[in-house]
Design an enzyme around this catalytic site. Structure first.
Site, mmCIF file in Angstrom:
data_model
loop_
_atom_site.group_PDB
_atom_site.id
_atom_site.type_symbol
_atom_site.label_atom_id
_atom_site.label_comp_id
_atom_site.label_asym_id
_atom_site.label_seq_id
_atom_site.Cartn_x
_atom_site.Cartn_y
_atom_site.Cartn_z
ATOM 1 N N SER A 95 2.371 -0.074 -5.692
ATOM 2 C CA SER A 95 2.167 -0.334 -6.867
ATOM 3 C C SER A 95 3.049 -0.091 -8.106
ATOM 4 O O SER A 95 3.238 -0.481 -8.425
ATOM 5 C CB SER A 95 0.992 -0.923 -7.627
ATOM 6 O OG SER A 95 0.500 -1.856 -6.511
ATOM 7 N N LYS A 110 6.390 -1.922 -8.101
ATOM 8 C CA LYS A 110 6.647 -2.639 -8.972
ATOM 9 C C LYS A 110 7.356 -2.016 -10.325
ATOM 10 O O LYS A 110 8.156 -3.460 -10.830
ATOM 11 C CB LYS A 110 5.156 -3.121 -8.983
ATOM 12 C CG LYS A 110 4.285 -3.678 -8.497
ATOM 13 C CD LYS A 110 3.068 -4.336 -8.847
ATOM 14 C CE LYS A 110 2.128 -5.197 -7.965
ATOM 15 N NZ LYS A 110 1.556 -4.108 -7.175
ATOM 16 N N SER A 136 -1.475 -5.164 -12.069
ATOM 17 C CA SER A 136 -1.163 -5.283 -10.678
ATOM 18 C C SER A 136 -1.266 -6.098 -9.543
ATOM 19 O O SER A 136 -1.347 -6.054 -8.466
ATOM 20 C CB SER A 136 -1.681 -3.709 -10.091
ATOM 21 O OG SER A 136 -0.389 -3.525 -9.044
#
Length: 406
Positions: free
Chosen positions: A98, A101, A156
């Site tokens: 993640s 991101k 997340s």
């Protein structure tokens, strides 16, 4: 003809000799795309961030580094100057989880006003990978863009990512824009497959690139605010809400860790394939440092503990460190367009993430074959000229030609 013969002979032999450098130049990617295909280590200076960052092992010009660093790659840099103070396998390609991101947010966040409202549909949530982390977005509920970004940064949430990606024109368009943004930032180790950072074949990045994403994102006030938010109230349908907490343990002090003094954010990540990844930023004494840690050998708190240790070093002994590289400026303004030089993966689990392409061995074999052909051709012409002058030379020709074939 006799007056021209010595010159022709030198020219022909020069052709054969000139073929030799092909062995070296063919193995060095001539462009970013070539580098991604070859997946080899560059030995020149045309490396993103500087030649030392292409080397394996620890790169540092100061003492006192933390002893227990088990990550497969890490990097410490000064956010403002861009100086890389220390690194380990900076360009090694690994699954980012993640932390990708950060690139998603840096790409999409400026496009929508925080107060803009959006009613989520079933289609927005239909393509979320099974096993994803979720914040709890519900179809039929209306959210502000601000709330969706809180779901991305704090929890997340892949559901929040996919809603924002559909608002942006769809997954494919968002992936293409993220890849273009990565190229603009000179993050050439990164290959984007999905905006959420989930385990997808071929989705890779590096400690160097993740640090670039954090540095770029932190220039946006909304990005800084979101990544530094500890808790928020998230819609639960109707007028109900529930509290969400940031999963960054260095920010909140969860799971037995103390909050790191001066921490700004930025983003953590975990999947069973990628293991733990984290990019953190902290400010002390007017100086802001960026640290990325990827795939430590241990799980749980190790990625945060090693990040904190590297930050401590950077604010302490690292003040005297001479840089070993630089964070590239966006848009290739850091000089000539650089090529990437990631280290080959040492673990089979990540080997499939490198896009296929011509190997260094095959490029070398091809160059060697070219050299042999040119050399053999040059010798054949010389042999014919010598044959016109003497009958003794042809007897040596097979032996000489044999050298070229070897």
């Amino acid at each position: 003809m006799r007056e021209c013969s010595p010159l022709s002979r030198r020219a022909l032999l020069g052709l054969a000799a000139a073929a030799v450098p092909l062995t070296a130049t063919a193995t060095a990617p001539a462009s970013a795309a070539g580098a991604r295909s070859a997946g080899t280590r560059s030995t020149g200076t045309n490396v993103v961030g500087g030649e030392r960052l292409a080397r394996g092992g620890v790169q540092v010009r100061a003492a006192g580094l933390p002893k227990k660093l088990t990550a497969q790659a890490w990097l410490v840099a000064d956010r403002d100057t861009g100086e890389v103070l220390a690194s380990y396998n900076a360009h090694r390609r690994l699954a980012p989880a993640s932390t990708l991101k950060m690139l998603f947010a840096d790409t999409v966040l400026p496009k929508f006003a925080p107060e803009q409202r959006y009613r989520v549909t079933d289609a927005d949530l239909a393509d979320i990978p099974s096993g994803s982390s979720l914040v709890g977005v519900q179809a039929g509920t209306t959210y502000t863009v601000e709330q969706l970004w809180q779901g991305v940064f704090l929890r997340s949430g892949n559901d929040a990512v996919h809603v924002l990606a559909h608002m942006n024109g769809g997954i494919a368009r968002t992936v293409a824009e993220m890849q273009a943004r990565a190229g603009h930032l000179n993050a050439l180790d990164t290959h984007v497959v999905s905006p959420d950072g989930f385990d997808h074949k071929g989705q890779i990045s590096s400690a160097y690139d993740l640090t670039l994403f954090a540095r770029a994102g932190l220039k946006n006030p909304d990005f800084r605010r979101h990544c530094g938010t500890r808790t928020a109230d998230f819609p639960a349908g109707g007028k109900k809400t529930f509290q969400i907490q940031n999963t960054d343990r260095l920010l909140t002090g969860a799971w037995g860790l103390r909050p790191y003094a001066g921490l700004l954010g930025v983003k953590n990540g975990y999947t069973s394939h990628a293991g733990n990844t984290f990019t953190g930023a902290a400010t002390r004494g007017g100086r802001t440092l960026l640290v990325t840690v990827m795939h430590p050998a241990e799980g749980s708190n190790a990625v945060y503990e090693q990040t904190a240790a590297l930050l401590d070093w950077g604010f302490g002994a690292g003040r005297a460190a001479q840089p070993v590289g630089l964070l590239a400026a966006p848009g290739g303004t850091n000089g000539s367009r650089p090529t990437v030089s990631p280290l080959p993966s040492e673990h089979p689990a990540h080997a499939s993430t490198t896009p296929p392409g011509p190997s260094t061995l095959r490029l070398t074999e091809g160059a060697a074959g070219t050299a042999a052909l040119l050399g053999a051709g040059a010798w054949a012409i010389l042999r014919r000229r010598r044959a016109a002058r003497t009958a003794e030379v042809p007897a040596e020709a097979p032996q000489q030609g044999g050298r070229h074939r070897r």
